[in-house]
Write a protein that holds these residues in place. Structure first.
Motif, PDB file in Angstrom:
ATOM      1  N   ARG A 237       0.846  -1.192   0.000  1.00  0.00           N
ATOM      2  CA  ARG A 237       0.000   0.000   0.000  1.00  0.00           C
ATOM      3  C   ARG A 237       0.880   1.240   0.000  1.00  0.00           C
ATOM      4  NH1 ARG A 237       0.828   2.259   4.776  1.00  0.00           N
ATOM      5  NH2 ARG A 237       0.857   1.033   6.687  1.00  0.00           N
ATOM      6  N   LYS A 238       0.221   2.368  -0.267  1.00  0.00           N
ATOM      7  CA  LYS A 238       0.922   3.647  -0.224  1.00  0.00           C
ATOM      8  C   LYS A 238       1.331   3.953   1.216  1.00  0.00           C
ATOM      9  CE  LYS A 238       0.700   8.312  -1.947  1.00  0.00           C
ATOM     10  NZ  LYS A 238      -0.050   9.310  -2.695  1.00  0.00           N
TER      11      LYS A 238
ATOM     12  N   ASN B 134      -3.078   5.348 -16.709  1.00  0.00           N
ATOM     13  CA  ASN B 134      -3.507   4.542 -17.858  1.00  0.00           C
ATOM     14  C   ASN B 134      -3.754   5.384 -19.101  1.00  0.00           C
ATOM     15  OD1 ASN B 134      -3.507   2.518 -16.011  1.00  0.00           O
ATOM     16  ND2 ASN B 134      -5.690   2.124 -16.051  1.00  0.00           N
TER      17      ASN B 134
ATOM     18  N   LEU C 210       5.681   3.214  -1.645  1.00  0.00           N
ATOM     19  CA  LEU C 210       4.844   2.062  -1.334  1.00  0.00           C
ATOM     20  C   LEU C 210       5.567   1.207  -0.304  1.00  0.00           C
ATOM     21  CD1 LEU C 210       3.808   0.905  -4.940  1.00  0.00           C
ATOM     22  CD2 LEU C 210       2.553   2.446  -3.400  1.00  0.00           C
TER      23      LEU C 210
ATOM     24  N   THR D  64       6.217   8.893  -4.887  1.00  0.00           N
ATOM     25  CA  THR D  64       5.300   7.951  -4.246  1.00  0.00           C
ATOM     26  C   THR D  64       6.147   6.931  -3.511  1.00  0.00           C
ATOM     27  OG1 THR D  64       3.644   8.204  -5.995  1.00  0.00           O
ATOM     28  CG2 THR D  64       3.480   6.236  -4.626  1.00  0.00           C
TER      29      THR D  64
ATOM     30  N   ALA E  48       3.918  -3.615  -8.210  1.00  0.00           N
ATOM     31  CA  ALA E  48       2.927  -2.715  -7.617  1.00  0.00           C
ATOM     32  C   ALA E  48       3.155  -1.274  -8.074  1.00  0.00           C
ATOM     33  CB  ALA E  48       2.980  -2.808  -6.094  1.00  0.00           C
ATOM     34  N   MET E  49       4.430  -0.876  -8.171  1.00  0.00           N
ATOM     35  CA  MET E  49       4.755   0.458  -8.671  1.00  0.00           C
ATOM     36  C   MET E  49       4.168   0.644 -10.073  1.00  0.00           C
ATOM     37  SD  MET E  49       8.487   2.000  -9.755  1.00  0.00           S
ATOM     38  CE  MET E  49       8.674   0.668 -10.945  1.00  0.00           C
ATOM     39  N   GLU E  50       4.419  -0.320 -10.951  1.00  0.00           N
ATOM     40  CA  GLU E  50       3.936  -0.200 -12.332  1.00  0.00           C
ATOM     41  C   GLU E  50       2.416  -0.107 -12.394  1.00  0.00           C
ATOM     42  OE1 GLU E  50       5.660  -2.909 -15.184  1.00  0.00           O
ATOM     43  OE2 GLU E  50       7.627  -2.781 -14.219  1.00  0.00           O
ATOM     44  N   LYS E  51       1.717  -0.765 -11.478  1.00  0.00           N
ATOM     45  CA  LYS E  51       0.252  -0.716 -11.464  1.00  0.00           C
ATOM     46  C   LYS E  51      -0.272   0.662 -11.077  1.00  0.00           C
ATOM     47  CE  LYS E  51      -0.402  -5.609 -10.583  1.00  0.00           C
ATOM     48  NZ  LYS E  51      -0.705  -6.630  -9.574  1.00  0.00           N
ATOM     49  N   THR E  52       0.566   1.492 -10.448  1.00  0.00           N
ATOM     50  CA  THR E  52       0.122   2.837 -10.070  1.00  0.00           C
ATOM     51  C   THR E  52       0.260   3.836 -11.214  1.00  0.00           C
ATOM     52  OG1 THR E  52       2.269   3.655  -9.252  1.00  0.00           O
ATOM     53  CG2 THR E  52       0.863   2.435  -7.681  1.00  0.00           C
TER      54      THR E  52
ATOM     55  N   SER F  18       9.456   7.254 -15.242  1.00  0.00           N
ATOM     56  CA  SER F  18       9.488   7.041 -13.802  1.00  0.00           C
ATOM     57  C   SER F  18      10.929   6.748 -13.412  1.00  0.00           C
ATOM     58  CB  SER F  18       8.588   5.867 -13.406  1.00  0.00           C
ATOM     59  OG  SER F  18       8.670   5.637 -12.013  1.00  0.00           O
TER      60      SER F  18
END
Length: 148
Positions: A4-5, A95, A44, A42, A88-92, A65
């Motif tokens: 999570r963040k 889009n 995580l 960010t 998880a980073m890439e999912k943030t 990034s």
């Protein structure tokens, strides 16, 4: 494992990992800046049994990034936690076609072969050597992953 963040409440645990894992760790005020003030950053955290066992700190600027830091506490290494943090980073990432992150970059100590292998396993390639990049004069390997 939960990813999570991070919040300011996580600072003490992040700082412990920071000091355990890095030759030249961020100071507490640097970590606070990353968590609260840096508009591009960010952080995580990876949590197992209510304990933060790793974190990733990264920035997004336009279509790129940059990973500032990634660390997993020694007791939890070799359990794919760093890989899960990278995913998880890439999912943030945004889009929207106009805001897509196209590349991820990072610097890693030339002596940190374990980290280099982690990145290569996750699609990063060697780009160049940055001579005397670190405070102690050590070179950095600059790596990149193309997403599109």
């Amino acid at each position: 494992m939960i990813i999570r963040k991070a919040t300011l409440d996580d600072l003490d645990q992040i700082e412990i990992i920071e000091n355990e894992c890095f030759v030249d760790p961020y100071k507490r005020e640097d970590l606070i800046y990353e968590l609260t003030t840096n508009p591009c950053s960010t952080v995580l955290v990876a949590i197992i049994d209510d304990k933060i066992v790793g974190f990733i700190d990264y920035m997004i600027t336009f279509t790129s990034s940059t990973i500032s830091q990634i660390a997993v506490t020694k007791d939890y290494r070799k359990q794919n936690i760093a890989t899960e943090l990278l995913l998880a980073m890439e999912k943030t990432f945004p889009n929207d076609i106009d805001d897509q992150v196209e590349t991820i970059t990072l610097e890693v100590r030339k002596s940190n072969l374990a980290a280099q292998n982690l990145y290569r396993k996750n699609g990063y390639i060697d780009i160049t050597i940055k001579k005397a990049y670190y405070r102690n004069g050590e070179d950095a390997l600059y790596m990149l992953k193309r997403l599109i």
